[in-house]
Scaffold this active site. Structure first.
Site, mmCIF file in Angstrom:
data_model
loop_
_atom_site.group_PDB
_atom_site.id
_atom_site.type_symbol
_atom_site.label_atom_id
_atom_site.label_comp_id
_atom_site.label_asym_id
_atom_site.label_seq_id
_atom_site.Cartn_x
_atom_site.Cartn_y
_atom_site.Cartn_z
ATOM 1 C CE LYS A 128 50.691 20.898 -13.031
ATOM 2 N NZ LYS A 128 51.591 22.083 -13.122
ATOM 3 C CB VAL A 144 51.502 16.030 -10.319
ATOM 4 C CG1 VAL A 144 51.753 16.984 -9.155
ATOM 5 C CG2 VAL A 144 50.014 15.783 -10.496
ATOM 6 N N GLY A 198 56.013 17.752 -13.335
ATOM 7 C CA GLY A 198 56.943 17.531 -14.451
ATOM 8 C C GLY A 198 57.945 16.430 -14.171
ATOM 9 C CG ASP A 228 48.697 23.947 -14.050
ATOM 10 O OD1 ASP A 228 48.687 23.093 -14.949
ATOM 11 O OD2 ASP A 228 49.626 24.049 -13.225
#
Lengths: 423, 423
Positions: free
Chosen positions: B202, B129, B131, B198
């Site tokens: 997350k 989550v 990056g 996406d």
């Protein structure tokens, strides 16, 4: 595990409140029953507005420091002494220490870290910078695989509140300061906050964790916000698309560290320009992670206490962690003289509007090879003093200072010119 | 300590690059020589642009999973299988696991966590989550003393890039999407990003760590940004002082959790509205720390690899840490039906400009007891279709949906009305 708290002031009371309110959470999370066994303060009479068993109150720090059943000592009295002695004795007695004492860490870092290492115990200090914002852990652990390139921080809520109100309400510095004092956002003696010293102490800790280098405050350029006027903020905002922010900066350029505290013009596109009011923001760039920013309440009882208790929980979870604050290696070859730092500059000066004045001012810049990007002079009756706003191309701080010194000696220039770097 | 990497794609190559570039830093920081002993991928021929000893490359995951000398397995192949089997086997073989696999965690959380616990090893997943943004560690450790009240996240860079460009360039959705695909910010099939899936995966992980509750994607309201038009963004910006952002939201109200993914109008004063382009921002409120925000690159090779390596370092430092992801206790009594959630709403519909239309539209709102804050209809020639922009006072989602259904059946209303919540 037993915890002893030295300093039952504002933040100390917040710590007691968290232990009261979120006790189940702390136990589930750590798998340990973290118990506040003893709270020490010179004043144990005043009601702090939190539930506390009077039996655990004491006025004698030895009741914590010499109690073999206490594993973690929280130091929240602040200042250099007796905080330093208490912390060193706690570490020597094999106790982990949690502190929010930025002044002490910024001055006695080596001694405190060495004592913790020698005694195989941990010292944690998340609350010392950015209050409830977990920036130190991020710098020390989450970004640990990165070489840090730069740290820019708005880390003093008082100064940021004043600058924000000046911008949003079109108020002058003195008026906002009085308002902030009335609301409790500024101390009666606000020097420490508005002249940048609080910011400098926090910056010293950030640079230790980010770059592994210790720079004492005496060696830092530290400048506050008291000279900034409403019209500086308005011009920056309306004409240059920038906010004025007091920044702590530390950045590495080819092995050379630039570090200091001063107000900057921050372009609106930069996220730091949106950090307003009493909030703090710390913008860190790593070689792999790129820019990251951490934002939140940099002060206050509940936010700061949250960081203190999180440190206690981390120690409870990992008491044996050989955690090394800082990168472990010194990332810096040398420290750049402040005069050698380069930036674009905003300069505001007041001058009597008469023929030849602008020519004389431009001459001073020209002699120091500073090239001018823009000049704005508001109209006025001839003979009256008006502000002149100048933006330069990139120039060295030393040249800017020399030019400004010459300019302030021009007969028709009144008051002291103000110069701010542009981020 | 030896590390094995399964998946030598974009992020895998970034991990190799960090181990190459910052090896000394990692050693100094952890006190251990973290060594990349084996890298497995189906394709070990293609040049990834990083230095790697060809001897350590293999096409067989067993070379990692069955190697007793490998302590940490990094899984970067993504998807459900064989990633799930590889991770479970690694854990069963007593290896710690580091992964960025949000899809897998969002679906098989319980199984993976239980397997790690049973085998006394750690699983770390910071990169799954945000990056390179250390938000999971913050949520799990730094804010551990807090009861989390709400989490609002911009956690999909593709969607945020598209919305940002639509706003800054006045472009329509399809045009920006094509541009994003050309620049590599969007996949050829962009559904997963732009329709919110996406973001939902997350969010499921964020809610597990923040609230200790698992909500599968099937039970979530998930809505993307493909219906948003340039004029929605312009009206929000110019007339309402808001940006349009795709938000993951999870907030606790009196024990009841509201959770979902949809585009919101975010007021300019809110820091999330300043999170632009491919950047991510996660805004979390705790009961003690108040609001904090974490900002940075939510994707990309170097930022994500930085989080992966930081996880490896944390495991190297604290391999025995009994770290429990999540609050340890379930903080949620029930989950609110999406139809029961309440908000102010922005509604845009297109209607032919003729007498009585506005009256009919207003009637639909009135029948569902929704009160209107403002209505704007741009002038047009009578008989042409024009957009009508409506802002409501607080109303229930179910009532809004019913009113919109009635409105779209009005003969003079063309196309499908769009409704966005206002933060």
């Amino acid at each position: 595990m037993n915890v002893g708290l030295i300093g039952f002031g504002t933040i100390g009371a917040g710590v007691v409140e968290i232990f009261n309110t979120n006790h189940d959470l702390i136990r589930e999370k750590t798998g340990k029953d973290l118990k506040l066994k003893r709270v020490v303060d010179l004043d144990i009479e005043t009601d702090r507005g939190v539930d506390i068993d009077p039996e655990i109150l004491s006025t004698d720090a030895d009741d914590i420091l010499n109690d073999p059943e206490i594993d973690i000592v929280i130091e929240l009295i602040g200042g250099y002494e007796p905080a330093r002695s208490f912390i060193l004795r706690a570490l020597e007695n094999g106790k982990h220490v949690v502190t929010a004492n930025k002044a002490l860490l910024a001055r006695h870092w080596d001694e405190i870290m060495a004592t913790a290492r020698e005694n195989g115990v941990r010292i944690a200090f998340e609350a010392s910078v950015g209050g409830g914002i977990p920036v130190l852990r991020a710098l020390n652990e989450s970004l640990a695989a990165n070489r840090i390139k730069s740290i820019y921080g708005i880390i003093n809520g008082t100064a940021n509140y004043i600058l924000t109100r000046m911008a949003s309400e079109g108020m002058e510095f003195d008026d906002v300061l009085r308002e902030a004092q009335r609301l409790g956002y500024a101390e009666r003696d606000p020097t420490f906050d508005i002249e940048g010293h609080d910011t400098a102490q926090k910056l010293i800790i950030l640079a230790l964790l980010g770059f592994g280098v210790y720079v004492p405050e005496e060696d830092l350029h530290v400048e506050g916000i008291s000279k900034i006027r409403r019209d500086d903020i308005e011009y920056a905002n309306n004409e240059l698309g920038c906010s004025v922010k007091l920044l702590a900066t530390a950045s590495l350029d080819d092995g050379e560290l630039e570090m200091g505290v001063m107000p900057f013009l921050v372009p609106h596109e930069h996220l730091l320009s949106s950090v307003n009011g009493v909030f703090n923001g710390i913008y860190i760039t790593g070689d792999f992670t790129g820019p990251v920013m951490f934002y939140g309440k940099g002060a206050g009882r509940r936010a700061t206490a949250s960081a203190v208790v999180a440190d206690c929980m981390d120690i409870a979870l990992n008491p044996e962690s050989p955690l090394q604050p800082g990168p472990g290696v010194r990332m810096v070859e040398s420290i750049r003289e402040f005069r050698e730092t380069r930036s674009r500059y905003y300069i505001r000066l007041d001058a009597v509007d008469r023929p030849g004045v602008l020519h004389e001012i431009a001459g001073a810049f020209s002699r120091h090879e500073i090239s001018i990007e823009s000049v704005t002079q508001k109209g006025a009756l001839e003979g009256e003093s008006v502000p002149i706003y100048i933006v330069t191309h990139e120039a060295a701080e030393g040249d800017i200072q020399s030019a400004i010194r010459e300019i302030s000696e021009i007969r028709w220039v009144t008051g002291e010119p103000v110069r701010l770097k542009i981020l």
